[in-house]
Design a protein around this motif. Structure first.
Motif, short mmCIF file in Angstrom:
data_model
loop_
_atom_site.label_atom_id
_atom_site.label_comp_id
_atom_site.label_asym_id
_atom_site.label_seq_id
_atom_site.Cartn_x
_atom_site.Cartn_y
_atom_site.Cartn_z
N PHE A 54 47.47 71.04 16.95
CA PHE A 54 48.14 71.93 17.90
C PHE A 54 48.82 71.06 18.96
N THR A 55 50.13 71.16 19.06
CA THR A 55 50.90 70.33 19.98
C THR A 55 52.01 71.15 20.63
N LYS A 56 52.70 70.55 21.59
CA LYS A 56 53.87 71.18 22.18
C LYS A 56 55.09 71.00 21.29
N THR A 57 55.18 69.85 20.60
CA THR A 57 56.32 69.61 19.71
C THR A 57 55.84 69.43 18.28
N SER A 58 56.62 69.96 17.36
CA SER A 58 56.24 69.89 15.95
C SER A 58 56.45 68.49 15.38
N THR A 59 57.38 67.72 15.96
CA THR A 59 57.57 66.35 15.51
C THR A 59 56.29 65.56 15.70
N GLY A 99 57.37 81.35 22.89
CA GLY A 99 56.90 82.36 23.81
C GLY A 99 55.54 82.90 23.42
N SER A 100 55.29 84.14 23.77
CA SER A 100 54.03 84.79 23.48
C SER A 100 54.27 85.98 22.56
N SER A 101 53.24 86.38 21.86
CA SER A 101 53.36 87.51 20.94
C SER A 101 53.72 88.79 21.69
N PRO A 102 54.67 89.56 21.16
CA PRO A 102 54.97 90.86 21.76
C PRO A 102 53.81 91.84 21.62
N LYS A 134 48.18 84.82 17.25
CA LYS A 134 46.90 84.49 16.62
C LYS A 134 47.18 83.68 15.36
N VAL A 135 46.85 82.40 15.40
CA VAL A 135 47.19 81.48 14.32
C VAL A 135 45.94 81.15 13.51
N VAL A 164 47.77 80.93 20.32
CA VAL A 164 48.73 79.90 20.71
C VAL A 164 49.92 80.55 21.40
N THR A 165 50.38 79.93 22.50
CA THR A 165 51.57 80.37 23.19
C THR A 165 52.56 79.22 23.27
#
Length: 352
Positions: A286-291, A213-216, A223-224, A242-243
């Protein structure tokens, strides 16, 4: 002779610059909070930290940690009885039936081996076992030892039987999933949390980071910080918002061996058996999946900056920051205008 292991090579900075709530989380009865429920444990030979930004989620957090431990028992190279241990000890003898998740991970790893033209190769274990960089008995192997081990490194010699969920390797081969397994486990944790209605969390498996998700605290996301590869954990070069994505970093000073004044880092070239030689000191993906990000962080080191950026720019939803040994920062196309350089010791390289 000495070695050094920096446990984490990526820091996640969450800057509380204004609060926002996740509408989906509230809808599901799980209000987002700014102060997370956090647990830190030593697992996967690193520091694992999980933070859930919802109230009363202790049971889900415990379930997540249990999942990490279960996957470690399946994918560990050295743990007797693990799937990978059994495959390696049956090399040249018989196919081994494995858990469906182990099979899926190996299948994905072989696809990356094909896409990278062998630069990413999970059969690198025969070479890794010679160097053992990152352990107390690390050493520089002889040229002859490496020459003899190289024929046992070839991802295409890994045989999969999808119907029976078995894996077979040739005699002398050694599978090593360390370059992709943390990413797979991080994705599994994300899926587990999502199934429980969790929408906002940070999963950090020793530098393999997944943000849900996004930061509260900030409407632009989490912020990475991109780790300075020359310094200890927490020193950053710059940052990106990053979201709902994954961030993975690899660096040549993460683990290394020094012999007679020469430094040999842990990222080995499957074609030569020696540490890769180029101008890269660190890569953040930076990706959608960590794999995918885990496998790419190694692949990009082998490709080098120019070829690596070309490779990244052909992939969807993938970006990367390359840091060279002269402290130059090279960005993939999608990060230009998004990456904020904050370390005056570094400079953006104009690659237009």
């Amino acid at each position: 002779m000495k070695w050094k292991w920096l446990v984490l090579l990526l820091s996640v900075g969450v800057f509380l610059l204004g609060a926002c709530q996740s509408k989906q989380a509230v809808k599901e009865g799980l209000p987002v909070v700014e102060k997370p429920l956090t647990r830190t444990e030593s697992l996967l030979h690193t520091v694992v930290q999980i933070s859930i930004y919802h109230e009363n989620q202790e049971e889900v957090l415990e379930e997540g940690l249990a999942y990490v431990k279960e996957m470690e028992r399946l994918l560990s190279t050295n743990l007797e009885g693990s799937d990978i241990y059994r495959i390696n000890h049956a090399a040249g003898k018989e196919a081994v039936k494995v858990d469906s998740r182990t099979f899926e991970l190996i299948e994905q790893a072989l696809v990356m081996g094909e896409k990278s033209k062998g630069r990413f190769d999970i059969s690198i274990g025969a070479i890794n076992n010679l160097w053992r960089i990152g352990s107390e008995d690390a050493r520089k192997p002889s040229d002859q030892e490496i020459k003899e081990a190289l024929p046992r490194v070839h991802y295409k010699d890994v045989q999969l039987d999808k119907k029976n969920q078995t894996v077979a390797v040739k005699e002398g081969m050694v599978l090593e999933l360390g370059a992709i397994s943390k990413g797979y486990i991080a994705d599994g944790l994300k899926a587990l949390f999502a199934s429980k209605g969790i929408t906002t969390a940070i999963i950090n498996l020793g530098g393999n980071v997944v943000v849900m998700g996004s930061s509260p605290a900030h409407k632009e996301g989490w912020k990475v910080g991109v780790q300075d590869p020359d310094e200890v954990r927490g020193t950053v070069v710059g940052s990106v918002y990053v979201t709902d994505g994954s961030v993975v970093t690899s660096g040549i000073y993460e683990r290394y061996l020094e012999v007679d004044g020469v430094i040999y880092h842990h990222i080995l070239n499957p074609a030569t058996g020696y540490p890769v030689e180029n101008n890269i000191s660190g890569v953040t993906v930076f990706t959608k999946t960590s794999t995918q990000g885990d496998a790419l962080s190694t692949t990009l080191f082998l490709l080098g900056i120019d070829e690596g950026r070309n490779f990244i720019d052909q992939l969807e939803d993938v970006e990367a920051v390359f840091i060279d040994k002269e402290r130059g920062v090279h960005l993939s196309k999608g990060l230009k205008g998004r990456f904020e350089l904050s370390n005056k010791e570094y400079h953006l390289v104009n690659d237009e």
